[in-house]
Design an enzyme around this catalytic site. Structure first.
Site, PDB file in Angstrom:
ATOM      1  N   ASN A   1       0.810  -1.138  -0.065  1.00  0.00           N
ATOM      2  CA  ASN A   1       0.002   0.043  -0.070  1.00  0.00           C
ATOM      3  C   ASN A   1       0.660   1.145  -0.018  1.00  0.00           C
ATOM      4  O   ASN A   1       1.865   1.178   0.626  1.00  0.00           O
ATOM      5  CB  ASN A   1      -0.980  -0.037   1.180  1.00  0.00           C
ATOM      6  CG  ASN A   1      -0.445  -0.193   2.556  1.00  0.00           C
ATOM      7  OD1 ASN A   1       0.686  -0.775   2.615  1.00  0.00           O
ATOM      8  ND2 ASN A   1      -1.152   0.203   3.610  1.00  0.00           N
TER       9      ASN A   1
ATOM     10  N   GLU B   1       0.375   5.253   0.626  1.00  0.00           N
ATOM     11  CA  GLU B   1      -0.397   6.404   0.930  1.00  0.00           C
ATOM     12  C   GLU B   1      -0.099   7.810   0.551  1.00  0.00           C
ATOM     13  O   GLU B   1       0.979   7.869   0.173  1.00  0.00           O
ATOM     14  CB  GLU B   1      -0.573   6.029   2.358  1.00  0.00           C
ATOM     15  CG  GLU B   1      -1.292   4.851   2.815  1.00  0.00           C
ATOM     16  CD  GLU B   1      -1.586   4.811   4.512  1.00  0.00           C
ATOM     17  OE1 GLU B   1      -1.088   5.767   5.308  1.00  0.00           O
ATOM     18  OE2 GLU B   1      -2.268   3.677   4.718  1.00  0.00           O
TER      19      GLU B   1
ATOM     20  N   ALA C   1      -0.817  12.122   1.471  1.00  0.00           N
ATOM     21  CA  ALA C   1      -1.273  12.965   2.272  1.00  0.00           C
ATOM     22  C   ALA C   1      -2.574  13.437   2.059  1.00  0.00           C
ATOM     23  O   ALA C   1      -3.361  13.811   2.822  1.00  0.00           O
ATOM     24  CB  ALA C   1      -0.216  14.335   2.214  1.00  0.00           C
TER      25      ALA C   1
ATOM     26  N   TYR D   1      -5.449  11.472   1.616  1.00  0.00           N
ATOM     27  CA  TYR D   1      -5.791  10.100   1.641  1.00  0.00           C
ATOM     28  C   TYR D   1      -6.418   9.442   0.806  1.00  0.00           C
ATOM     29  O   TYR D   1      -6.027   8.322   0.742  1.00  0.00           O
ATOM     30  CB  TYR D   1      -6.652  10.282   3.328  1.00  0.00           C
ATOM     31  CG  TYR D   1      -6.145  10.632   4.546  1.00  0.00           C
ATOM     32  CD1 TYR D   1      -4.646  11.140   4.457  1.00  0.00           C
ATOM     33  CD2 TYR D   1      -6.895  10.475   5.620  1.00  0.00           C
ATOM     34  CE1 TYR D   1      -4.271  11.379   5.895  1.00  0.00           C
ATOM     35  CE2 TYR D   1      -6.047  10.879   6.814  1.00  0.00           C
ATOM     36  CZ  TYR D   1      -4.882  11.493   7.002  1.00  0.00           C
ATOM     37  OH  TYR D   1      -4.451  11.845   8.222  1.00  0.00           O
TER      38      TYR D   1
ATOM     39  N   CYS E   1      -4.143   0.748  -2.185  1.00  0.00           N
ATOM     40  CA  CYS E   1      -4.160  -0.632  -1.510  1.00  0.00           C
ATOM     41  C   CYS E   1      -2.863  -1.556  -2.098  1.00  0.00           C
ATOM     42  O   CYS E   1      -2.630  -1.393  -3.314  1.00  0.00           O
ATOM     43  CB  CYS E   1      -5.206  -1.520  -1.569  1.00  0.00           C
ATOM     44  SG  CYS E   1      -6.705  -0.899  -0.547  1.00  0.00           S
TER      45      CYS E   1
ATOM     46  N   GLU F   1      -3.104  -4.489  -3.139  1.00  0.00           N
ATOM     47  CA  GLU F   1      -3.387  -5.488  -3.950  1.00  0.00           C
ATOM     48  C   GLU F   1      -3.486  -4.637  -5.563  1.00  0.00           C
ATOM     49  O   GLU F   1      -2.990  -5.354  -6.532  1.00  0.00           O
ATOM     50  CB  GLU F   1      -4.772  -6.132  -3.682  1.00  0.00           C
ATOM     51  CG  GLU F   1      -4.689  -6.934  -2.403  1.00  0.00           C
ATOM     52  CD  GLU F   1      -5.137  -6.097  -1.329  1.00  0.00           C
ATOM     53  OE1 GLU F   1      -4.506  -4.882  -1.227  1.00  0.00           O
ATOM     54  OE2 GLU F   1      -5.762  -6.508  -0.261  1.00  0.00           O
TER      55      GLU F   1
ATOM     56  N   CYS G   1     -10.331  -3.744  -4.034  1.00  0.00           N
ATOM     57  CA  CYS G   1      -9.416  -4.585  -4.343  1.00  0.00           C
ATOM     58  C   CYS G   1      -9.983  -5.924  -5.172  1.00  0.00           C
ATOM     59  O   CYS G   1      -9.847  -6.509  -6.071  1.00  0.00           O
ATOM     60  CB  CYS G   1      -8.376  -4.985  -3.471  1.00  0.00           C
ATOM     61  SG  CYS G   1      -7.524  -3.359  -3.049  1.00  0.00           S
TER      62      CYS G   1
HETATM   63  N1  THU Z   1      -5.150  -1.692   2.547  1.00  0.00           N
HETATM   64  C1  THU Z   1      -4.530  -2.519   1.471  1.00  0.00           C
HETATM   65  O1  THU Z   1      -3.654  -2.423   1.379  1.00  0.00           O
HETATM   66  N2  THU Z   1      -5.178  -3.761   1.336  1.00  0.00           N
HETATM   67  C2  THU Z   1      -6.703  -4.010   1.750  1.00  0.00           C
HETATM   68  O2  THU Z   1      -7.276  -5.145   1.212  1.00  0.00           O
HETATM   69  C3  THU Z   1      -7.228  -3.178   2.798  1.00  0.00           C
HETATM   70  C4  THU Z   1      -6.511  -1.874   3.100  1.00  0.00           C
HETATM   71  C5  THU Z   1      -4.592  -0.281   2.909  1.00  0.00           C
HETATM   72  C6  THU Z   1      -5.081   0.877   2.612  1.00  0.00           C
HETATM   73  C7  THU Z   1      -4.676   1.923   3.711  1.00  0.00           C
HETATM   74  O3  THU Z   1      -3.360   2.230   3.194  1.00  0.00           O
HETATM   75  C8  THU Z   1      -4.509   0.900   4.902  1.00  0.00           C
HETATM   76  O4  THU Z   1      -4.249  -0.402   4.387  1.00  0.00           O
HETATM   77  C9  THU Z   1      -5.665   1.221   5.994  1.00  0.00           C
HETATM   78  O5  THU Z   1      -6.767   1.040   5.412  1.00  0.00           O
END
Ligand code: THU
Length: 161
Positions: free
Chosen positions: A61, A63, A65, A67, A72, A74, A114
């Protein structure tokens, strides 16, 4: 008429029950977790895919700033494979995570976006993606196809020409 949706999957008490290939992919997902950029949620996710040519590709994942701009693990992985290895199918994907620096002890279930992306990929390449879901410790779930976890999913077939 009453109808029922159900599917079969495997569950192991620990990752030691996995076949060597699946355990290797899960270990690769642990490596992928380390590449996560998650300063905002502090929830690091890693995914590893096995391609039809045998290669293992990692994603995590990332991220932002702002949001909602974050993506993610995947989908980072699927989009990177779709663009860098467009001729390969994905045979399996392992997904794991580290929540707030602590050890994870149960599987992570992929988010809805995802699941859509995984389903898109399965349909695009006409091949199921086996999902290996696990924390660093604890039980492991082996789901035969991403299609299993997005029943009645939206697909391009309804979009017409
Ligand atoms: N996240 C993933 O990378 N995959 C998922 O299936 C669920 C959530 C990430 C998104 C975000 O960066 C963090 O987890 C919290 O939601």
């Amino acid at each position: 008429m009453q109808k029922k949706f159900e599917f079969e999957y495997e569950e192991f008490d620990t990752k030691e029950g996995l076949a060597i290939e699946d355990l290797a992919l899960l270990n690769a997902a642990y490596d992928a977790v380390e590449t996560a950029f998650a300063p905002y949620s502090k929830f690091k996710v890693g995914a590893a895919a096995r391609l039809s040519n045998g290669q293992i590709i990692l994603g995590s994942n990332q991220e932002s700033a702002s949001y909602p701009v974050g993506i993610c693990a995947e989908r980072t992985l699927l989009n990177s494979i779709g663009s860098q290895y467009p001729k390969e199918t994905i045979t399996a994907m392992a997904i794991s995570y580290i929540p707030h620096g602590a050890e994870s002890d149960h599987p992570l279930s992929p988010c809805g976006m995802c699941r859509q992306s995984l389903l898109d990929y399965e349909l695009r390449y006409k091949a199921p993606i086996k999902l290996i879901l696990a924390g660093k410790t604890g039980k492991v779930m082996l789901i035969p196809s991403a299609n299993n976890i997005l029943p009645f999913g939206f697909t391009g077939s309804i979009l017409g020409k």
